[in-house]
Enzyme design. Sequence first.
Site: not given
Lengths: 643, 643
Positions: B316, B409
């Site tokens: 990521e 998230c």
Amino acid sequence: MTSLKPAVNPSATPPSFAGPAAPAPGAIAALHPLRLDQVRLDDGGLLGRWRRRNAEETLPHCLERLESSGNLGNLRAAADGTGREFAGMWFADSDVYKTLEAVLWELAATDDSSLRGFAEDTIGLLARAQQADGYLNSYFTLAEPDQRWVKPVWSHELYCAGHLIQAAVAAGRTGAGDKLVEVARRFADLLVERFSEVEEVCGHPEIETALAELYRLTGHRPYLDLARRFLDLRGHGLLPHGRFGPRYHQDHVPPREAREVAGHSVRQLYLLAGMVDVAVETGDRALLDAAGRLWDDAFRTRTYVTGAHGSRHRDEAYGDPYELPPDRAYAETCASIASFHVSWRLLLATGQARYADELERVLYNAVAPAVSQDGRHFFYSNPLQLRTGHANAGEEAAGHRLPWYSCACCPPNIARLMASLPGYLATGDADGLQIHLYATATLEAGPARVEMRTAYPWQGRVELAVTSDSSEPWTLALRVPSWCAAYSVLVDGEPARAAVDDGYLRLTRVWGSSTSVVLDLTMPVRQIRPHPRVDAVRGCVTLARGPLAYCLEQHDLPEGTVLEDVRLHRDGPFQAAEGDAAPIVITASGSVLDTGTTPLYDDRRERGGPRTSPLELTAVPYFLWGNRSEGPMRVWIPVADAG
Amino acid sequence: MTSLKPAVNPSATPPSFAGPAAPAPGAIAALHPLRLDQVRLDDGGLLGRWRRRNAEETLPHCLERLESSGNLGNLRAAADGTGREFAGMWFADSDVYKTLEAVLWELAATDDSSLRGFAEDTIGLLARAQQADGYLNSYFTLAEPDQRWVKPVWSHELYCAGHLIQAAVAAGRTGAGDKLVEVARRFADLLVERFSEVEEVCGHPEIETALAELYRLTGHRPYLDLARRFLDLRGHGLLPHGRFGPRYHQDHVPPREAREVAGHSVRQLYLLAGMVDVAVETGDRALLDAAGRLWDDAFRTRTYVTGAHGSRHRDEAYGDPYELPPDRAYAETCASIASFHVSWRLLLATGQARYADELERVLYNAVAPAVSQDGRHFFYSNPLQLRTGHANAGEEAAGHRLPWYSCACCPPNIARLMASLPGYLATGDADGLQIHLYATATLEAGPARVEMRTAYPWQGRVELAVTSDSSEPWTLALRVPSWCAAYSVLVDGEPARAAVDDGYLRLTRVWGSSTSVVLDLTMPVRQIRPHPRVDAVRGCVTLARGPLAYCLEQHDLPEGTVLEDVRLHRDGPFQAAEGDAAPIVITASGSVLDTGTTPLYDDRRERGGPRTSPLELTAVPYFLWGNRSEGPMRVWIPVADAG
């Protein structure tokens, strides 16, 4: 022509002396491999030098690393019950097996006492580490003895078993003795007992091709049946899947129904090799077609210009169609080797030149770049571009070759391919001999003896001295690579009238005591354009000459020039050196952009592009990149008018 | 002008009623946020509708999911000792905190009884789940009570603490009571006690900005000192690193020495927010410069045209400079939100328009696309291209928005930004009021009352009715976005002579009881070109109009046309609808390639390119993609002459 059959077609020879992936009698097979002792690679040629470097540098290096990384120690602890803790990856045994396989192939060509000692010691060790029921896996013996066969998705137990079997097949095919074959068969017999009734498959394909090969060696049908069973069970969601999902393990669709390659590329390609092996041995044309379809999909939409596979670091996976980023190419070395194995199998099954073209492309441009010139450093991932400012992330996206990896699958895999290289140069069939890869080498098969001399891949001239002791005609088939637009052939100095038939120039005659054949493959500098859907390299070309893809390296640029600012002038001129003084570089005309004030994004059309200044470019063979210094590199070069 | 100061500049107001990231007295601050109750977004405008959809759909959806996914159950089990097993990710508490923060911001604008009930219940629950010494983390309380503070690299304990604190800051700033602030302070006091002497940092930055914000709210200096301590300790290899390496956690170089953004992009951007907060509150200009340098690096070489960050799925992470693949853009929603927060902080610190430009870009083109029109489906990753044949890999590379994620998230992060949107429209300083984001809204700050009416972003006309009860002159600063090449402004119907000064048109006068200001930002269709080093989109342009990036969707193509074969005619014509009937689409002239027989790689120059046929193209705002159907999409469109 029948006189040739027994000799060139090894299907009639004892299977224990056949070449790589040799089909058993009765299999679907257009071509048959030569035995390794029928081909001698000369050290003067590039392939011969690779084989020799492998024997003299890579294999000793692997032996050292198997010791220092604990792989051999694991097996010793399992054998001798010393209670030592397991070291490394839980599938570390497979590195030993692949190295052993490489050593066994190598011993067919060279009798090296240190390699022979390793082989004997290791085979003895494996026999001792094997459990009473045939099970052999040092991780599960040492670390998780109660977890045997419990975790098929990640355990790699059948994967490791497969590599053990492949090593044993190499032992059998090179006449290196029966002891390893016995170890492998005891384990394989246990697998047949354990898996013939239950519905289970392994998370990492490999066992399928291994069992089919063991069947070829032994003629024992239950091995082949189990290989087929594993293929038939796959794609039915038997593997529990976590984050990786079923595609990762090729468990999302039954292999014979699959239309697209998917998931982890090494797993996919190992599975594909197993599909071809099982298809040809069981006469299952539908399965063979399925394998061909997957090959087509991979090569039409998901293969790099180097022949490498795997567009994504994430999950080491195939991407979507035409998703082929050069900088984030994963292009795992093991996938290139697996692709080589698959193409070889499809070549044997069909005789079609496109598979041999692919052998050549992937060998020179995807396998070879993974080894340093010293034979002791390796790439795991083989990007087609390294940027200025690349943040070297260690093993993950290495900008330089490393001596070893925590997951060390690639180095010994390279070793076993390089050691078995002679086996892939040529094949035989009922009509004669087919030469697929050009190298300075001697081939002797049945009535045919061919002395081949060439500076290939640096020059396209291949001189063959053909001798035959048969009074029957037979056909010498010489591959004319798909990259070659113009060639000529002389037989005893006279132009031969022979057309190319499916990629092969076929010369049929009664060959006398000595016939000279000279094939000349013209090697101009070529510009390879990508399909318009390959967004990642739009407006770029790859320079190529003969079978080799070229690249630009920072090393050849003037101080201060940023490689990303370099542009190629498409109209040339391009120049490659004459002669065969390797490596032959290409000089080309180019320019460099002044991007000093260019914003990342610009929406003002009135602003023109950056100013340019001229620059002469030097391109080097991609397989040699990163050997002179570490720095930016690119295979795809933007052309001057494309932005 | 001093008469304005006390009102517009909230630094003089009780800190518990300041807006987002409001600097404390004495901080480095060019601008000060308005309080949320000073800005009222009208539901008739786009931003107002987003805020309302957030309140009516996204927040109730989050509440449902926190229940069904077990996040609230975890806290109940921790509070009541029921012995229930922990559910979900070990940092699942943070989803509760972010949702609670969102609800608290929302309650500043709307008194919704269900939201208020959630806030009261959850605050009570947190107080009960908190341990006697102040520690609060349901995972470590339930699952690994003996592992508290043991695993800083992955535990996310300080990350979760940070989000709790942020929720408490929202409570304090909206006057929602002290109970949550007390919970947060008890935990923060424990952190001060636990971490002020040892050398430890958290693997996921967040605590730094949270502690600085808590200092702003409370004036309690040890919180700020600890935040600074965490920054100073970072980059010294304190975190044990596995495969991910120190860059992933920004532990490879001290933040104040860093020259490049690196590693996990959300971690990097949260850290950057903390750097700015600590820098401005401690008067540390070197640290502020370091933050600005990292912002510059990100925006010069590593930001998508949508404002999104993160080029790699693997880890990521940020990529190398100019590595900006559209198809494999990770572009995590949380990174876009974090980027918004960083730009806001740098805008407050410096007053520079480029940071406000970035707020706008990222909001419309990177945050907004992550939410479906129904407000209940979300993207985690926001690719700029979805290919024909895209293999949807579930959460990993979703081709459509999902209702929730196993790592959830993003959805509550969107909720807290959307709920706090009013706080980002405008700021005040000693000279007056600055409007950064245009929307139909009412602003009341000190002597100034501004009624703003606009169809922005569909049209560039912004009508402002300005009222002032002060007899002193003050300055109304209106941002002229960097995308805008031509604008006009009328004051009471007369052209105003005011130049743009660093991106703001500044109108200084004694404002009477009602002054009409009409700003007209011309919005032609623009073509955005990438920097020549952005290989992944060479030969492409992005169509844009006003602040919006546009894209092509399969939905608008004729049946059977493959999006990857579509080309744009750069010379137009381009047409955008008149009026403000949203969404305004762009029609453009293009063509489609016939690639039916085009090989993946082609080295024969004599072969021309594929034939083309004309095609009218319809481009839609990127933030709306994937709302009509699932299918291929692309932001960067190849132009007809680039291959």
